[in-house]
Enzyme design. Structure first.
Site, PDB file in Angstrom:
ATOM      1  N   HIS A  78      84.439  14.259 101.698  1.00  0.00           N
ATOM      2  CA  HIS A  78      85.609  14.963 101.160  1.00  0.00           C
ATOM      3  C   HIS A  78      85.419  15.553  99.769  1.00  0.00           C
ATOM      4  CE1 HIS A  78      86.136  11.335  98.800  1.00  0.00           C
ATOM      5  NE2 HIS A  78      87.061  11.938  98.093  1.00  0.00           N
TER       6      HIS A  78
HETATM    7  N1  UDP Z   1      89.850   5.307 103.296  1.00  0.00           N
HETATM    8  C1  UDP Z   1      90.804   5.049 104.269  1.00  0.00           C
HETATM    9  N2  UDP Z   1      90.808   5.831 105.389  1.00  0.00           N
HETATM   10  C2  UDP Z   1      89.917   6.832 105.608  1.00  0.00           C
HETATM   11  C3  UDP Z   1      88.937   7.078 104.616  1.00  0.00           C
HETATM   12  C4  UDP Z   1      88.939   6.306 103.465  1.00  0.00           C
HETATM   13  O1  UDP Z   1      91.621   4.142 104.115  1.00  0.00           O
HETATM   14  O2  UDP Z   1      89.989   7.493 106.648  1.00  0.00           O
HETATM   15  C5  UDP Z   1      89.849   4.480 102.083  1.00  0.00           C
HETATM   16  C6  UDP Z   1      88.535   3.829 101.762  1.00  0.00           C
HETATM   17  O3  UDP Z   1      88.386   2.613 102.454  1.00  0.00           O
HETATM   18  C7  UDP Z   1      88.625   3.644 100.260  1.00  0.00           C
HETATM   19  C8  UDP Z   1      89.446   4.821  99.823  1.00  0.00           C
HETATM   20  O4  UDP Z   1      90.108   5.316 100.972  1.00  0.00           O
HETATM   21  O5  UDP Z   1      89.319   2.455  99.938  1.00  0.00           O
HETATM   22  C9  UDP Z   1      88.541   5.863  99.242  1.00  0.00           C
HETATM   23  O6  UDP Z   1      89.235   7.022  99.074  1.00  0.00           O
HETATM   24  P1  UDP Z   1      88.534   8.438  99.008  1.00  0.00           P
HETATM   25  O7  UDP Z   1      87.218   8.382  99.658  1.00  0.00           O
HETATM   26  O8  UDP Z   1      89.546   9.412  99.506  1.00  0.00           O
HETATM   27  O9  UDP Z   1      88.419   8.691  97.443  1.00  0.00           O
HETATM   28  P2  UDP Z   1      87.348   8.310  96.328  1.00  0.00           P
HETATM   29  O10 UDP Z   1      87.080   6.841  96.401  1.00  0.00           O
HETATM   30  O11 UDP Z   1      86.149   9.154  96.564  1.00  0.00           O
HETATM   31  O12 UDP Z   1      88.026   8.678  95.045  1.00  0.00           O
END
Ligand code: UDP
Length: 354
Positions: A206
Site C-alpha cells: 500500500h
Molecule cells: N492490517 C489489517 N488488515 C489488513 C492489512 C493490515 O488489519 O488487511 C493491519 C496489520 O496487521 C497492522 C496494520 O494493519 O497491524 C498495519 O497497517 P498498514 O499496513 O495499513 O500501515 P503501516 O503500518 O504501514 O503504517
C-alpha cells in the site's frame, strides 16, 4: 483530566486500542475524547477495527478523507483546532506518521496544548515519503515522545530533541499482538483457496512509493509471480485502484482478497510461512510471530529486524522478490526487540502524570 486522542488510519486504530484499554484499566478517572479524522473511511478499513477491538466509538468523526495531502491536512487542522478550543484537553495524543498525526500535533501545539507522540523517532531517511515529513514535524513539536526502539531514541537525540522529552516505552503494536492473538480468527476465503498446510505467503502492498509508480508496481507483481508460491494478498483499496489504472493482471498464484479485520490479519500472520510487505506494522508483526519478512521497499525504519536477519529489503526488484519468497530461512529468535508488552500502560501513566 481530559485527553484528546486523534486517529484516522488503520494502523492508528490498532495502536489507539491498546492505549484506550490501558486508560480504562489503569486510569479510569481520565476522560478520553476520541476524534476520528475520517482519513480511512471504508467499512473494512475503519468500522471493523472499532467493532473487533472494542475501541470506544469516536466522540467526533470529522469526515475528512479522499483529498490530497494538502487538502486533508488543512481541513483537519481547521476542524481539530476548533474542537480543541471547545473541549480544552489537558493532552493531545497522536499516533504514527499520517496526515492526521501531523494535523493534530500542529493544531494542539499552536493552542499550547501539550502533545504526546506515540511511535516517535522512526526515520526512513527518505524525505520523499509523506510519512517521513509527518514524523519529523510531529516529533519536533511534541512535548512527550514515546519511542518503541533504541534506534528511535538515537534518531531524536541526533536531531537535537531534548532527551528529557523522550521515553522508551516499547511498541504498542507488540502489546496489541499479545492481547488480540487469543481472539485471532480465520478469514472467509474464496473458493479453492486452502491454507491448511501453512505454506502460504501473506502479502500487503500500500505504500505510495510502490502504488504510485506503475513500474515498481509491475515489478512487484512480476516478483510475486516468479516466486511460484501461494500468496494471499488482502488488498488495500488504493492499491486496487492503482493496479486497475496500470492495467496489471493479478498472477494466478496470487489470491487477492479484500482487506481483512485485525483479528483475521493476526490469524493470517500466525499461520503463514513468511510475509512480503511494504507496511511498517506488518514487518514487526511478522517478527512477533517469528515469520521471515521480505520488505518491498528500499529502506526501513525497523533496522533491528534487518540486523537480526528476520527482514530482507528486496525493493521493487522482481528477481530479488522472487528469490526471497521461494527461499526458506528462519534465523534465531532475536529476543524482545519491542519491549515486553507494557507500552500502553507506560504511556497512560506518563501522560496522566499530574
Ligand atoms: N492490517 C489489517 N488488515 C489488513 C492489512 C493490515 O488489519 O488487511 C493491519 C496489520 O496487521 C497492522 C496494520 O494493519 O497491524 C498495519 O497497517 P498498514 O499496513 O495499513 O500501515 P503501516 O503500518 O504501514 O503504517
Amino acid at each position: 483530566m481530559k485527553v484528546m486522542t486523534i486517529i484516522g488510519a488503520r494502523p492508528q486504530f490498532i495502536k489507539a486500542a491498546v492505549v484506550s484499554r490501558a486508560f480504562g484499566e489503569h486510569r479510569p478517572d481520565v476522560q478520553e475524547i476520541i476524534v476520528h479524522t475520517g482519513q480511512h473511511y471504508d467499512a473494512n478499513m475503519s468500522d471493523v477495527f472499532f467493532e473487533e477491538l472494542d475501541i470506544p466509538r469516536p466522540d467526533y468523526n470529522l469526515g475528512i478523507g479522499g483529498g490530497t495531502h494538502g487538502q486533508n491536512t488543512g481541513r483537519m487542522i481547521e476542524k481539530l483546532e476548533s474542537l480543541m478550543i471547545t473541549e480544552k484537553p489537558g493532552w493531545v495524543l497522536v499516533y504514527g506518521d499520517t496526515d492526521s498525526t501531523m494535523a493534530g500535533a500542529l493544531a494542539a501545539s499552536k493552542l499550547h496544548i501539550p502533545v504526546a507522540h506515540v511511535e516517535a523517532g522512526l526515520r526512513s531517511f527518505n524525505r520523499r515519503m509523506p510519512e517521513e515529513i509527518n514524523r519529523i514535524l510531529t516529533d519536533h513539536i511534541a512535548d512527550l515522545l514515546f519511542v518503541p526502539t533504541e534506534s528511535g531514541r538515537k534518531n531524536l537525540i541526533n536531531e537535537g530533541i531534548s532527551e528529557e522529552k523522550v521515553r522508551m516505552v516499547g511498541d504498542v503494536m507488540y502489546d496489541a499482538t499479545l492481547f488480540y492473538r487469543k481472539r485471532a480468527r480465520k478469514p472467509d476465503l474464496p473458493n479453492g483457496l486452502d491454507l491448511s498446510d501453512n505454506s502460504f505467503i501473506l502479502c500487503t502492498i500500500h505504500r505510495a512509493e510502490n502504488t504510485d509508480d506503475p513500474e515498481r508496481l509491475k515489478n512487484i507483481f512480476e516478483g510475486l509471480e516468479i516466486s511460484g508460491q501461494k500468496i494471499v494478498l488482502p488488498l488495500h483499496p488504493r492499491t486496487r485502484s492503482k493496479v486497475a489504472d496500470s492495467g496489471i493482471a493479478f498472477p494466478d498464484n496470487v489470491w487477492v482478497i479484500d482487506p481483512v479485520g485485525y483479528l483475521e490479519m493476526v490469524w493470517l500472520e500466525a499461520n503463514c510461512r513468511s510475509v512480503a510487505t511494504d507496511s511498517g506494522g506488518v514487518q514487526k508483526e511478522a517478527y512477533f510471530f517469528q515469520k521471515p519478512c521480505s520488505t518491498m521497499r528500499d529502506e526501513t525504519e525497523w533496522l533491528e529486524l534487518v540486523e537480526s536477519g528476520w527482514n530482507t529489503l528486496v525493493g521493487a526488484n522482481a528477481t530479488k522478490i522472487g528469490n526471497a519468497l521461494s527461499g526458506n530461512s528462519s534465523p534465531a529468535y532475536a529476543g524482545f526487540l519491542y519491549g515486553e508488552g507494557h507500552a500502553g500502560k507506560k504511556i497512560v501513566e506518563l501522560v496522566s502524570h499530574d
